[in-house]
Scaffold this motif. Structure first.
Motif, PDB file in Angstrom:
ATOM      1  N   LYS A 186       0.836  -1.209   0.000  1.00  0.00           N
ATOM      2  CA  LYS A 186       0.000   0.000   0.000  1.00  0.00           C
ATOM      3  C   LYS A 186       0.867   1.254   0.000  1.00  0.00           C
ATOM      4  O   LYS A 186       0.615   2.214  -0.745  1.00  0.00           O
ATOM      5  CB  LYS A 186      -0.940   0.000   1.197  1.00  0.00           C
ATOM      6  N   SER A 187       1.889   1.251   0.843  1.00  0.00           N
ATOM      7  CA  SER A 187       2.809   2.386   0.910  1.00  0.00           C
ATOM      8  C   SER A 187       3.550   2.565  -0.404  1.00  0.00           C
ATOM      9  O   SER A 187       3.743   3.698  -0.884  1.00  0.00           O
ATOM     10  CB  SER A 187       3.807   2.170   2.049  1.00  0.00           C
ATOM     11  N   ALA A 188       3.955   1.449  -1.018  1.00  0.00           N
ATOM     12  CA  ALA A 188       4.681   1.519  -2.291  1.00  0.00           C
ATOM     13  C   ALA A 188       3.810   2.125  -3.384  1.00  0.00           C
ATOM     14  O   ALA A 188       4.275   2.948  -4.175  1.00  0.00           O
ATOM     15  CB  ALA A 188       5.148   0.121  -2.703  1.00  0.00           C
ATOM     16  N   ILE A 189       2.542   1.735  -3.421  1.00  0.00           N
ATOM     17  CA  ILE A 189       1.619   2.291  -4.426  1.00  0.00           C
ATOM     18  C   ILE A 189       1.508   3.803  -4.257  1.00  0.00           C
ATOM     19  O   ILE A 189       1.560   4.569  -5.234  1.00  0.00           O
ATOM     20  CB  ILE A 189       0.223   1.639  -4.314  1.00  0.00           C
ATOM     21  N   GLU A 190       1.363   4.247  -3.020  1.00  0.00           N
ATOM     22  CA  GLU A 190       1.238   5.691  -2.754  1.00  0.00           C
ATOM     23  C   GLU A 190       2.490   6.442  -3.191  1.00  0.00           C
ATOM     24  O   GLU A 190       2.406   7.535  -3.779  1.00  0.00           O
ATOM     25  CB  GLU A 190       0.983   5.910  -1.260  1.00  0.00           C
ATOM     26  N   GLN A 191       3.665   5.851  -2.936  1.00  0.00           N
ATOM     27  CA  GLN A 191       4.923   6.500  -3.328  1.00  0.00           C
ATOM     28  C   GLN A 191       5.088   6.535  -4.845  1.00  0.00           C
ATOM     29  O   GLN A 191       5.625   7.502  -5.400  1.00  0.00           O
ATOM     30  CB  GLN A 191       6.104   5.768  -2.682  1.00  0.00           C
TER      31      GLN A 191
ATOM     32  N   LEU B  53      -4.389  -3.043  -4.794  1.00  0.00           N
ATOM     33  CA  LEU B  53      -4.517  -2.079  -5.883  1.00  0.00           C
ATOM     34  C   LEU B  53      -5.975  -1.681  -6.088  1.00  0.00           C
ATOM     35  O   LEU B  53      -6.280  -0.587  -6.563  1.00  0.00           O
ATOM     36  CB  LEU B  53      -3.941  -2.680  -7.165  1.00  0.00           C
ATOM     37  N   GLY B  54      -6.893  -2.587  -5.702  1.00  0.00           N
ATOM     38  CA  GLY B  54      -8.324  -2.293  -5.814  1.00  0.00           C
ATOM     39  C   GLY B  54      -8.771  -1.108  -4.976  1.00  0.00           C
ATOM     40  O   GLY B  54      -9.803  -0.502  -5.257  1.00  0.00           O
ATOM     41  N   GLU B  55      -7.979  -0.764  -3.951  1.00  0.00           N
ATOM     42  CA  GLU B  55      -8.295   0.404  -3.123  1.00  0.00           C
ATOM     43  C   GLU B  55      -7.908   1.709  -3.828  1.00  0.00           C
ATOM     44  O   GLU B  55      -8.352   2.782  -3.429  1.00  0.00           O
ATOM     45  CB  GLU B  55      -7.567   0.303  -1.785  1.00  0.00           C
ATOM     46  N   PHE B  56      -7.094   1.618  -4.855  1.00  0.00           N
ATOM     47  CA  PHE B  56      -6.643   2.795  -5.602  1.00  0.00           C
ATOM     48  C   PHE B  56      -7.333   2.903  -6.959  1.00  0.00           C
ATOM     49  O   PHE B  56      -7.408   3.977  -7.544  1.00  0.00           O
ATOM     50  CB  PHE B  56      -5.124   2.732  -5.805  1.00  0.00           C
TER      51      PHE B  56
ATOM     52  N   SER C  92      -5.429   6.722 -12.062  1.00  0.00           N
ATOM     53  CA  SER C  92      -4.947   6.674 -10.668  1.00  0.00           C
ATOM     54  C   SER C  92      -3.485   7.091 -10.582  1.00  0.00           C
ATOM     55  O   SER C  92      -2.789   6.754  -9.618  1.00  0.00           O
ATOM     56  CB  SER C  92      -5.110   5.252 -10.117  1.00  0.00           C
ATOM     57  N   ARG C  93      -2.994   7.792 -11.617  1.00  0.00           N
ATOM     58  CA  ARG C  93      -1.617   8.282 -11.691  1.00  0.00           C
ATOM     59  C   ARG C  93      -0.605   7.136 -11.709  1.00  0.00           C
ATOM     60  O   ARG C  93       0.495   7.233 -11.175  1.00  0.00           O
ATOM     61  CB  ARG C  93      -1.314   9.244 -10.530  1.00  0.00           C
ATOM     62  N   LEU C  94      -1.025   6.029 -12.330  1.00  0.00           N
ATOM     63  CA  LEU C  94      -0.172   4.852 -12.450  1.00  0.00           C
ATOM     64  C   LEU C  94      -0.163   4.388 -13.903  1.00  0.00           C
ATOM     65  O   LEU C  94      -1.134   4.594 -14.629  1.00  0.00           O
ATOM     66  CB  LEU C  94      -0.689   3.722 -11.557  1.00  0.00           C
TER      67      LEU C  94
ATOM     68  N   LYS D 282     -10.502 -15.711  13.390  1.00  0.00           N
ATOM     69  CA  LYS D 282      -9.994 -14.389  13.021  1.00  0.00           C
ATOM     70  C   LYS D 282      -8.975 -14.596  11.896  1.00  0.00           C
ATOM     71  O   LYS D 282      -7.912 -15.189  12.118  1.00  0.00           O
ATOM     72  CB  LYS D 282      -9.330 -13.714  14.226  1.00  0.00           C
ATOM     73  N   ILE D 283      -9.306 -14.121  10.715  1.00  0.00           N
ATOM     74  CA  ILE D 283      -8.484 -14.399   9.535  1.00  0.00           C
ATOM     75  C   ILE D 283      -7.873 -13.122   8.970  1.00  0.00           C
ATOM     76  O   ILE D 283      -8.599 -12.155   8.684  1.00  0.00           O
ATOM     77  CB  ILE D 283      -9.320 -15.103   8.434  1.00  0.00           C
ATOM     78  N   ARG D 284      -6.570 -13.131   8.799  1.00  0.00           N
ATOM     79  CA  ARG D 284      -5.890 -11.986   8.194  1.00  0.00           C
ATOM     80  C   ARG D 284      -6.253 -11.874   6.724  1.00  0.00           C
ATOM     81  O   ARG D 284      -6.257 -12.865   5.994  1.00  0.00           O
ATOM     82  CB  ARG D 284      -4.379 -12.118   8.326  1.00  0.00           C
ATOM     83  N   VAL D 285      -6.567 -10.665   6.268  1.00  0.00           N
ATOM     84  CA  VAL D 285      -6.810 -10.410   4.843  1.00  0.00           C
ATOM     85  C   VAL D 285      -6.034  -9.175   4.418  1.00  0.00           C
ATOM     86  O   VAL D 285      -5.627  -8.360   5.239  1.00  0.00           O
ATOM     87  CB  VAL D 285      -8.318 -10.195   4.532  1.00  0.00           C
ATOM     88  N   GLN D 286      -5.831  -9.038   3.134  1.00  0.00           N
ATOM     89  CA  GLN D 286      -5.247  -7.816   2.601  1.00  0.00           C
ATOM     90  C   GLN D 286      -6.256  -6.685   2.762  1.00  0.00           C
ATOM     91  O   GLN D 286      -7.458  -6.915   2.883  1.00  0.00           O
ATOM     92  CB  GLN D 286      -4.895  -8.007   1.120  1.00  0.00           C
ATOM     93  N   GLU D 287      -5.729  -5.467   2.752  1.00  0.00           N
ATOM     94  CA  GLU D 287      -6.578  -4.296   3.028  1.00  0.00           C
ATOM     95  C   GLU D 287      -7.460  -3.992   1.821  1.00  0.00           C
ATOM     96  O   GLU D 287      -7.124  -3.184   0.978  1.00  0.00           O
ATOM     97  CB  GLU D 287      -5.691  -3.114   3.412  1.00  0.00           C
TER      98      GLU D 287
END
Length: 352
Positions: free
Chosen positions: A102-107, A123-126, A164-166, A195-200
């Motif tokens: 997520k941080s890499a996408i923003e940068q 990437l779906g969040e962007f 999305s500037r990409l 409790k299951i970990r998922v991507q954001e």
């Protein structure tokens, strides 16, 4: 007079021999000329590639250096350097040295980093179009995925990233995702309440909720310790990630339900892309597309090795033979998003 006739005869004979030798050597001369022409063209092409400004770019990668996506990144960088005659170099930074996805996408959006390779899930969040890959059970198998990705609809998705500037360059393989836990997993019922970990990603959260579990968004680097300490009960990913992250050490039960097939995306900052000449843009594009076959081969090899390694380490692997109950459970998620992704889902169905 006789001497003149003899001299004339010798001269004529010499001329005829010279003409014959020239004629016999004509083919070799033509071949030689053609070869020289090709060499000259190659030299001109290389000279053209080496002309212009020099660039040193960075590429952010979450996975370790020996992971198939990182190897794909490195192949891409190698091809760019080769095609530009060493004028354009790309340094690959694995293991999230430049930040998680997520941080890499923003940068990359800001142009602080020029390239990154990320999962299409965050990437779906962007870019909402890429959220379609988070919908569960929309692909039958790996062949189905690649028929879609390499078609017109897949290319249009990459092009949509410009808003999305990409700059979308290519897709990389990531297999299918399944669940793993420290607790036994043999059926859908075993997921209930975990409790299951998922991507954001909101669609991932909706999928976990539909399966009767509790979604816990978390960065990839925190998963091992969270499984180890019981902050989460389970996570989900593909074979290579399950192995390379050593998650099998703290979550030894893996159930192969293949709920998602989420491609990786190689992309560039639109800001950096727009500064390049058309010739340099072509170099970047060609190198990205040429690196795909190499990455897919590396993925297939690593996937097989990963399975062998986790089995040898004692992980319990359960294959879901009937995904119907799983598909029925998440049907409300598909239905709630069908209208939004109708065009893409239709293209996915057509690729089937």
């Amino acid at each position: 007079m006789l001497m003149n006739k003899k001299l004339t005869g010798f001269i004529c004979m010499a001329m005829m021999i010279t003409m014959a030798l020239t004629a016999c050597g004509g083919g070799n001369n033509a071949a030689s000329n053609a070869g020289n022409k090709k060499d000259t063209e190659a030299e001109n092409t290389l000279a053209a590639a080496t002309e212009g400004p020099k660039y040193n770019f960075r590429l952010a990668e979450t996975h370790p250096a020996d992971y198939p996506t990182t190897k794909g990144d490195m192949k891409f960088a190698e091809l760019v350097k080769e095609k530009s005659g060493g004028r354009i170099t790309i340094d690959v930074f694995p293991s999230a040295q430049l930040g998680e996805e997520k941080s890499a996408i923003e940068q990359v959006q800001l142009g602080a980093i020029e390239f990154t390779r990320v999962s299409s899930s965050p990437l779906g969040e962007f870019n909402k179009e890429f959220g379609v890959f988070s919908l569960p059970y929309i692909f039958d198998n790996d062949d189905h995925v690649w028929r879609f990705l390499l078609g017109d609809a897949g290319n249009q998705l990459l092009d949509s990233l410009s808003s999305s500037r990409l700059k979308g360059l290519a897709y990389y393989s990531s297999g299918s995702r399944s669940f793993y836990s420290a607790k036994p997993l043999t059926s859908l019922e075993d997921l209930k309440g975990l409790k299951i970990r998922v991507q954001e990603n909101q669609l991932n959260i909706a999928m976990i909720d539909a399966l009767g579990a509790s979604a816990t968004p978390m960065s990839y680097g925190e998963v091992y310790s969270s499984l180890q300490t019981g902050v989460i009960d389970a996570a989900e990913n593909n074979y290579p990630s399950y192995f390379s992250s050593k998650h099998f050490e703290v979550a030894g039960h893996f159930i192969l339900d293949g709920h998602q097939r989420v491609p990786e995306v190689l992309m560039m900052s639109k800001t950096a892309w727009d500064k390049l000449s058309p010739e340099d843009q072509a170099i970047i594009n060609e190198a990205a597309l040429e690196s795909v076959a190499f990455q897919r081969e590396e993925w297939a090899k690593y996937e097989k090795e990963s399975e062998e390694q986790v089995r040898a380490a004692g992980a319990t692997i359960t294959k879901v033979t009937d995904v119907t109950p799983w598909q029925e459970a998440v049907k409300p998620v598909i239905d709630a998003n069908r209208e939004q992704y109708k065009t893409i889902l239709d293209a996915i169905d057509a690729a089937r």
